[in-house]
Scaffold this motif. Structure first.
Motif, PDB file in Angstrom:
ATOM      1  N   GLY A 226       0.925  -1.395   0.161  1.00  0.00           N
ATOM      2  CA  GLY A 226       0.042   0.021  -0.046  1.00  0.00           C
ATOM      3  C   GLY A 226       0.741   1.241  -0.065  1.00  0.00           C
ATOM      4  O   GLY A 226       0.164   2.436  -0.144  1.00  0.00           O
ATOM      5  N   GLN A 227       1.997   1.246   0.141  1.00  0.00           N
ATOM      6  CA  GLN A 227       2.899   2.557   0.000  1.00  0.00           C
ATOM      7  C   GLN A 227       3.690   2.306  -0.973  1.00  0.00           C
ATOM      8  O   GLN A 227       4.129   1.375  -1.483  1.00  0.00           O
ATOM      9  CB  GLN A 227       3.769   2.507   1.652  1.00  0.00           C
ATOM     10  CG  GLN A 227       4.636   1.210   1.675  1.00  0.00           C
ATOM     11  CD  GLN A 227       6.111   1.339   1.238  1.00  0.00           C
ATOM     12  OE1 GLN A 227       6.524   2.186   1.080  1.00  0.00           O
ATOM     13  NE2 GLN A 227       6.541   0.236   0.635  1.00  0.00           N
ATOM     14  N   VAL A 228       4.168   3.799  -1.280  1.00  0.00           N
ATOM     15  CA  VAL A 228       5.408   3.923  -2.213  1.00  0.00           C
ATOM     16  C   VAL A 228       6.123   5.159  -1.634  1.00  0.00           C
ATOM     17  O   VAL A 228       5.889   5.873  -0.701  1.00  0.00           O
ATOM     18  CB  VAL A 228       4.732   4.836  -3.356  1.00  0.00           C
ATOM     19  CG1 VAL A 228       3.706   3.801  -4.297  1.00  0.00           C
ATOM     20  CG2 VAL A 228       4.155   5.917  -3.588  1.00  0.00           C
ATOM     21  N   ARG A 229       7.597   5.078  -2.146  1.00  0.00           N
ATOM     22  CA  ARG A 229       8.318   6.131  -1.669  1.00  0.00           C
ATOM     23  C   ARG A 229       8.932   6.838  -2.800  1.00  0.00           C
ATOM     24  O   ARG A 229       9.366   6.444  -3.808  1.00  0.00           O
ATOM     25  CB  ARG A 229       9.569   5.374  -0.928  1.00  0.00           C
ATOM     26  CG  ARG A 229      10.379   6.221  -0.235  1.00  0.00           C
ATOM     27  CD  ARG A 229      11.474   5.664   0.638  1.00  0.00           C
ATOM     28  NE  ARG A 229      12.560   4.877  -0.278  1.00  0.00           N
ATOM     29  CZ  ARG A 229      12.688   3.717  -0.753  1.00  0.00           C
ATOM     30  NH1 ARG A 229      11.699   2.870  -0.288  1.00  0.00           N
ATOM     31  NH2 ARG A 229      13.385   3.150  -1.538  1.00  0.00           N
ATOM     32  N   VAL A 230       8.831   8.261  -2.522  1.00  0.00           N
ATOM     33  CA  VAL A 230       9.628   9.186  -3.455  1.00  0.00           C
ATOM     34  C   VAL A 230      11.180   8.819  -3.376  1.00  0.00           C
ATOM     35  O   VAL A 230      11.440   9.018  -2.115  1.00  0.00           O
ATOM     36  CB  VAL A 230       9.166  10.711  -3.201  1.00  0.00           C
ATOM     37  CG1 VAL A 230       9.838  11.561  -4.037  1.00  0.00           C
ATOM     38  CG2 VAL A 230       7.557  10.856  -3.387  1.00  0.00           C
ATOM     39  N   ALA A 231      11.737   8.371  -4.270  1.00  0.00           N
ATOM     40  CA  ALA A 231      13.269   7.958  -4.107  1.00  0.00           C
ATOM     41  C   ALA A 231      14.173   9.006  -4.797  1.00  0.00           C
ATOM     42  O   ALA A 231      15.280   8.745  -4.196  1.00  0.00           O
ATOM     43  CB  ALA A 231      13.248   6.680  -4.766  1.00  0.00           C
ATOM     44  N   THR A 232      13.985   9.851  -5.647  1.00  0.00           N
ATOM     45  CA  THR A 232      14.867  10.587  -6.279  1.00  0.00           C
ATOM     46  C   THR A 232      14.405  11.814  -7.087  1.00  0.00           C
ATOM     47  O   THR A 232      13.719  11.719  -7.930  1.00  0.00           O
ATOM     48  CB  THR A 232      15.491   9.601  -7.659  1.00  0.00           C
ATOM     49  OG1 THR A 232      16.022   8.638  -7.370  1.00  0.00           O
ATOM     50  CG2 THR A 232      16.645  10.569  -8.342  1.00  0.00           C
ATOM     51  N   VAL A 233      14.602  12.875  -6.480  1.00  0.00           N
ATOM     52  CA  VAL A 233      14.104  14.268  -6.798  1.00  0.00           C
ATOM     53  C   VAL A 233      15.407  14.984  -7.301  1.00  0.00           C
ATOM     54  O   VAL A 233      16.434  15.242  -6.433  1.00  0.00           O
ATOM     55  CB  VAL A 233      13.545  14.936  -5.643  1.00  0.00           C
ATOM     56  CG1 VAL A 233      12.984  16.254  -6.192  1.00  0.00           C
ATOM     57  CG2 VAL A 233      12.227  13.940  -5.165  1.00  0.00           C
ATOM     58  N   TYR A 234      15.379  15.189  -8.668  1.00  0.00           N
ATOM     59  CA  TYR A 234      16.578  15.837  -9.103  1.00  0.00           C
ATOM     60  C   TYR A 234      16.274  17.206  -9.940  1.00  0.00           C
ATOM     61  O   TYR A 234      15.484  16.989 -10.842  1.00  0.00           O
ATOM     62  CB  TYR A 234      17.565  14.794  -9.793  1.00  0.00           C
ATOM     63  CG  TYR A 234      18.698  15.587 -10.269  1.00  0.00           C
ATOM     64  CD1 TYR A 234      19.929  16.036  -9.508  1.00  0.00           C
ATOM     65  CD2 TYR A 234      18.961  15.865 -11.559  1.00  0.00           C
ATOM     66  CE1 TYR A 234      21.074  16.533  -9.799  1.00  0.00           C
ATOM     67  CE2 TYR A 234      20.119  16.645 -11.894  1.00  0.00           C
ATOM     68  CZ  TYR A 234      21.137  16.972 -11.129  1.00  0.00           C
ATOM     69  OH  TYR A 234      22.253  17.313 -11.847  1.00  0.00           O
ATOM     70  N   THR A 235      16.989  18.485  -9.768  1.00  0.00           N
ATOM     71  CA  THR A 235      16.988  19.380 -10.587  1.00  0.00           C
ATOM     72  C   THR A 235      18.391  19.600 -11.231  1.00  0.00           C
ATOM     73  O   THR A 235      19.148  19.760 -10.051  1.00  0.00           O
ATOM     74  CB  THR A 235      16.409  20.780 -10.141  1.00  0.00           C
ATOM     75  OG1 THR A 235      14.998  20.406  -9.601  1.00  0.00           O
ATOM     76  CG2 THR A 235      16.112  21.796 -10.956  1.00  0.00           C
TER      77      THR A 235
END
Length: 297
Positions: A226-235
């Motif tokens: 039931g869960q997801v994880r935001v894993a890679t945020v890049y600018t």
């Protein structure tokens, strides 16, 4: 593989057996077990060597009555290791962490590090030093966040979000490597493999400028328990400070909720006040602190 019958830990290279034995335990607290859940699912879908050539190793901690009832209902801890990366272990007490360190000092003396909640990671690291003589160095302090109520920043930057597709693997792979370099971490897998893996389940969202140029990306893990994880945020460095990271994080979070996720999580580096502040402004709240240790010498 030799097993210490006096140890509560049972070691194996059998992914299917590990999954069957730990499923109930890992699903009991999916947020705290998010890393174990996501890595296990990736191994099941993409193959045992997606993170490297070495054979993954798994372990379960069982209480004294585990064998009497078949084991599945008595799992109280778990770890996995995908060489050449750090071991990830669930939260366990210091005595149980010590027992694992003692056993792995013989079975896997080349262990490069450990990742877990702050107390477990520290307890294991101290025991590892005791049993192996190596030096354990705190590499990263992290905080796990869970989405409370999504609060998009206003105003949003110009452009729009879209899910990355078949024409995007090169930019995703390049940005993935740049992200790993920026945060000082070894890439978890080959960059092209990472891009193709994420594209296969719609796991990367891009923010595009009005002319269609990608300006930022955010990835999520597959949904498990039931869960997801935001894993890679890049600018990219030249495009920072324009609101793209916040916008793409909101977009990928909303997409996960729309797809049925009950929980959306993310880890931050506690040494980065900018990212910790951003995620709290858009609705993420702290759950627990985690740590990563590296072993050397």
């Amino acid at each position: 593989m030799s097993i210490d019958l006096c140890s509560p830990w049972r070691l194996t290279h059998d992914l299917d057996g590990f999954h069957a034995r730990t499923e109930k335990f890992l699903h009991s607290e999916p947020a705290l077990h998010t890393a174990l859940l996501s890595v296990t699912e990736t191994l099941r879908v993409r193959g045992l060597h997606v993170y490297g050539e070495g054979a993954p190793q798994f372990g379960t901690y069982v209480d004294a009555d585990a064998d009497a009832d078949g084991g599945a209902g008595r799992v109280r801890g778990a770890f996995l290791r995908t060489p050449p990366h750090r071991m990830t272990v669930s939260s366990v007490g210091p005595e149980v962490a010590d027992a694992l360190a003692r056993q792995l000092a013989e079975a896997a003396p080349d262990l490069p590090g450990v990742a877990s909640d702050q107390d477990t990671a520290e307890a294991f690291a101290r025991s590892w030093e005791k049993y192996t003589g190596v030096t354990a160095t705190l590499s990263t302090r992290q905080r796990l966040y869970r989405l409370d109520a999504l609060t998009p920043p206003e105003p949003a930057p110009p452009g729009r979000a879209r899910v990355a597709g078949g024409g995007d693997p090169d930019v995703l792979a390049r940005w993935y490597l740049e992200f790993c370099e920026a945060v000082g971490q070894r890439p978890g897998m080959d960059a092209q493999e990472w891009a193709q893996t994420c594209i296969a389940y719609g796991g990367v969202t891009l923010w595009e400028a009005p002319d269609g140029t990608p300006t930022a990306m955010a990835s999520v893990t597959r949904r498990t328990a039931g869960q997801v994880r935001v894993a890679t945020v890049y600018t990219p460095a030249a495009l920072r400070g324009r609101g793209y990271a916040g916008a793409v994080t909101v977009a990928v979070t909303r997409a996960a909720l729309d797809a049925g996720a009950a929980e959306v999580l993310l880890f931050t580096d506690l040494a980065n006040p900018t990212s910790n502040g951003l995620y709290q402004r858009i609705g993420y709240r702290p759950v627990r602190d985690f740590a990563q240790y590296d072993f050397s010498g």
